[in-house]
Design an enzyme around this catalytic site. Structure first.
Site, PDB file in Angstrom:
ATOM      1  N   ARG A   1      -3.385   4.253 -10.734  1.00  0.00           N
ATOM      2  CA  ARG A   1      -1.863   4.363 -10.198  1.00  0.00           C
ATOM      3  C   ARG A   1      -0.922   3.051 -10.877  1.00  0.00           C
ATOM      4  O   ARG A   1      -1.340   1.824 -10.983  1.00  0.00           O
ATOM      5  CB  ARG A   1      -2.620   3.737  -8.624  1.00  0.00           C
ATOM      6  CG  ARG A   1      -2.258   5.244  -7.298  1.00  0.00           C
ATOM      7  CD  ARG A   1      -2.910   4.342  -6.732  1.00  0.00           C
ATOM      8  NE  ARG A   1      -2.632   3.268  -5.837  1.00  0.00           N
ATOM      9  CZ  ARG A   1      -2.474   3.170  -4.563  1.00  0.00           C
ATOM     10  NH1 ARG A   1      -3.296   3.691  -3.762  1.00  0.00           N
ATOM     11  NH2 ARG A   1      -1.406   1.795  -4.528  1.00  0.00           N
TER      12      ARG A   1
ATOM     13  N   LYS B   1     -12.649   1.044   2.220  1.00  0.00           N
ATOM     14  CA  LYS B   1     -12.322   1.825   3.496  1.00  0.00           C
ATOM     15  C   LYS B   1     -12.213   2.731   3.919  1.00  0.00           C
ATOM     16  O   LYS B   1     -12.692   3.536   4.340  1.00  0.00           O
ATOM     17  CB  LYS B   1     -11.276   1.054   3.903  1.00  0.00           C
ATOM     18  CG  LYS B   1     -11.139   0.642   5.534  1.00  0.00           C
ATOM     19  CD  LYS B   1     -10.425  -0.662   6.454  1.00  0.00           C
ATOM     20  CE  LYS B   1      -8.884  -0.583   5.578  1.00  0.00           C
ATOM     21  NZ  LYS B   1      -7.680   0.295   5.904  1.00  0.00           N
TER      22      LYS B   1
ATOM     23  N   ARG C   1     -10.279   0.166 -11.007  1.00  0.00           N
ATOM     24  CA  ARG C   1      -9.984   1.311  -9.694  1.00  0.00           C
ATOM     25  C   ARG C   1      -8.742   2.761 -11.027  1.00  0.00           C
ATOM     26  O   ARG C   1      -8.220   2.423 -10.994  1.00  0.00           O
ATOM     27  CB  ARG C   1      -8.661   0.996  -8.758  1.00  0.00           C
ATOM     28  CG  ARG C   1      -8.682   2.411  -7.443  1.00  0.00           C
ATOM     29  CD  ARG C   1      -7.843   2.061  -6.233  1.00  0.00           C
ATOM     30  NE  ARG C   1      -7.197   1.736  -5.847  1.00  0.00           N
ATOM     31  CZ  ARG C   1      -6.338   1.733  -4.936  1.00  0.00           C
ATOM     32  NH1 ARG C   1      -7.138   1.696  -4.058  1.00  0.00           N
ATOM     33  NH2 ARG C   1      -4.811   0.749  -4.530  1.00  0.00           N
TER      34      ARG C   1
ATOM     35  N   ARG D   1       0.014  -7.176  -2.455  1.00  0.00           N
ATOM     36  CA  ARG D   1      -0.490  -6.650  -1.485  1.00  0.00           C
ATOM     37  C   ARG D   1      -1.666  -7.118  -0.188  1.00  0.00           C
ATOM     38  O   ARG D   1      -1.512  -7.509   0.490  1.00  0.00           O
ATOM     39  CB  ARG D   1      -1.289  -4.874  -1.583  1.00  0.00           C
ATOM     40  CG  ARG D   1      -0.108  -4.404  -2.041  1.00  0.00           C
ATOM     41  CD  ARG D   1      -0.237  -2.417  -2.240  1.00  0.00           C
ATOM     42  NE  ARG D   1      -1.783  -1.911  -2.693  1.00  0.00           N
ATOM     43  CZ  ARG D   1      -1.302  -2.132  -3.747  1.00  0.00           C
ATOM     44  NH1 ARG D   1      -0.278  -2.183  -5.127  1.00  0.00           N
ATOM     45  NH2 ARG D   1      -2.544  -1.312  -4.721  1.00  0.00           N
TER      46      ARG D   1
ATOM     47  N   ARG E   1      -2.167  -3.458  13.688  1.00  0.00           N
ATOM     48  CA  ARG E   1      -1.932  -4.728  12.014  1.00  0.00           C
ATOM     49  C   ARG E   1      -0.997  -5.711  12.414  1.00  0.00           C
ATOM     50  O   ARG E   1      -0.735  -6.839  11.740  1.00  0.00           O
ATOM     51  CB  ARG E   1      -0.646  -3.902  11.399  1.00  0.00           C
ATOM     52  CG  ARG E   1      -0.221  -3.321   9.839  1.00  0.00           C
ATOM     53  CD  ARG E   1      -1.699  -3.200   9.047  1.00  0.00           C
ATOM     54  NE  ARG E   1      -1.049  -2.859   7.688  1.00  0.00           N
ATOM     55  CZ  ARG E   1      -1.059  -1.309   7.267  1.00  0.00           C
ATOM     56  NH1 ARG E   1      -1.958  -0.707   7.852  1.00  0.00           N
ATOM     57  NH2 ARG E   1      -1.062  -1.295   5.785  1.00  0.00           N
TER      58      ARG E   1
HETATM   59  P1  AMP Z   1      -1.380   1.718   4.491  1.00  0.00           P
HETATM   60  O1  AMP Z   1      -2.036   3.222   3.379  1.00  0.00           O
HETATM   61  O2  AMP Z   1      -2.532   1.729   5.503  1.00  0.00           O
HETATM   62  O3  AMP Z   1      -1.794   0.740   3.871  1.00  0.00           O
HETATM   63  O4  AMP Z   1      -0.044   2.369   5.428  1.00  0.00           O
HETATM   64  C1  AMP Z   1       1.082   2.213   4.336  1.00  0.00           C
HETATM   65  C2  AMP Z   1       1.894   1.468   4.957  1.00  0.00           C
HETATM   66  O5  AMP Z   1       2.726   1.874   6.359  1.00  0.00           O
HETATM   67  C3  AMP Z   1       2.327  -0.441   5.244  1.00  0.00           C
HETATM   68  O6  AMP Z   1       2.476  -1.053   4.089  1.00  0.00           O
HETATM   69  C4  AMP Z   1       3.711  -0.125   6.297  1.00  0.00           C
HETATM   70  O7  AMP Z   1       4.416  -0.020   5.983  1.00  0.00           O
HETATM   71  C5  AMP Z   1       2.999   1.484   7.154  1.00  0.00           C
HETATM   72  N1  AMP Z   1       2.268   0.918   8.599  1.00  0.00           N
HETATM   73  C6  AMP Z   1       0.995   1.714   8.677  1.00  0.00           C
HETATM   74  N2  AMP Z   1       0.148   1.356   9.362  1.00  0.00           N
HETATM   75  C7  AMP Z   1       1.319   1.189  10.255  1.00  0.00           C
HETATM   76  C8  AMP Z   1       0.942  -0.273  11.229  1.00  0.00           C
HETATM   77  N3  AMP Z   1      -0.155   0.102  12.218  1.00  0.00           N
HETATM   78  N4  AMP Z   1       2.401  -0.958  11.523  1.00  0.00           N
HETATM   79  C9  AMP Z   1       3.081  -0.856  10.874  1.00  0.00           C
HETATM   80  N5  AMP Z   1       3.594  -0.296  10.142  1.00  0.00           N
HETATM   81  C10 AMP Z   1       2.655   0.533   9.377  1.00  0.00           C
END
Ligand code: AMP
Length: 220
Positions: free
Chosen positions: A162, A17, A130, A173, A93
């Site tokens: 990582r 993505k 990865r 995850r 989300r």
């Molecule tokens: P990501 O990089 O998209 O995996 O986001 C990392 C973390 O940021 C997630 O695990 C959430 O804790 C928080 N986060 C990112 N986007 C959102 C969202 N739209 N709503 C709530 N938490 C978010």
């Protein structure tokens, strides 16, 4: 054709993505808005909000809908997004966030929500293999490593596995993604806004599939 593109990208970790969002952002000349990146920037800045966000992220929880909708509302109101459009990565989300997005983008709405689809087993396999550049974030894999040892082809930085890419953490995850995203996929599908794109294959093939589907939706 409508100017700009207004896209939502959904997809499991490991689906490619991030790579595809970068390519689509260049192709359509629209900002790639990653809510995860916005939160990580707040953490780096060390603001009060950043400190609270870090605790929530470290615990693997979601930041509250109210806060996230406020952040996105402000971002969508800037000149670049208003004039050209956006690619949303990591938002919505939850169904409440999808409903808020619908309100914030009225009357035109979004062009399409894409589910970049990769079977869970394949995602697990990709994430275990990865490798990532610690400096610029370029992704590699044990099957397609950098050209010279563990030195990034792009910036010369150190390429590493990582720390959070252990099997247990990856499974956690992927489980969380399933819980969060399954209701969103039904929400977009029920409104005729969903397009499912196969994430298997070379990244160039996946990009071509995405552009074909997006252009069809946008009536290009
Ligand atoms: P990501 O990089 O998209 O995996 O986001 C990392 C973390 O940021 C997630 O695990 C959430 O804790 C928080 N986060 C990112 N986007 C959102 C969202 N739209 N709503 C709530 N938490 C978010």
């Amino acid at each position: 054709m409508n100017p700009g593109a207004r896209l939502v990208l959904l997809g499991r970790q490991g689906s490619g993505k991030g790579t595809q969002c970068t390519r689509l952002s260049r192709h359509y000349v629209v900002p790639h808005i990653s809510t995860g990146d916005i939160l990580r920037a707040a953490v780096r800045d060390g603001t009060e909000f950043g400190k609270r966000a870090q605790e929530i992220m470290d615990a693997g929880n979601l930041v509250s809908d109210d806060v996230m909708v406020g952040i996105l509302d402000e971002r969508l109101d800037r000149d670049d997004t208003r004039g050209r459009g956006f690619i949303l990565d990591g938002f919505p989300r939850t169904v409440a966030q999808a409903e808020a997005l619908d309100r914030m983008t009225t009357p035109r709405g979004i062009d399409v929500a894409i589910n970049l689809d990769l079977p869970r087993d394949e995602a697990l396999h990709r994430l275990l293999a990865r490798l990532v550049c610690a400096d610029c974030g370029t992704n590699y894999s044990t099957a397609a490593p950098p050209r010279y040892g563990m030195t990034c082809d792009n910036c010369g930085g150190d390429v590493v596995h990582r720390e959070d890419d252990t099997e247990g953490a990856i499974i956690r995850r992927l489980d969380l993604y399933e819980e969060e995203t399954a209701p969103l996929i039904s929400w977009f599908e029920g409104r005729g806004m969903l397009e499912v794109i196969d994430a298997n294959g070379h990244p160039d093939e996946v990009t071509a599939r995405l552009i074909t589907a997006i252009d069809r939706r946008r009536g290009a």
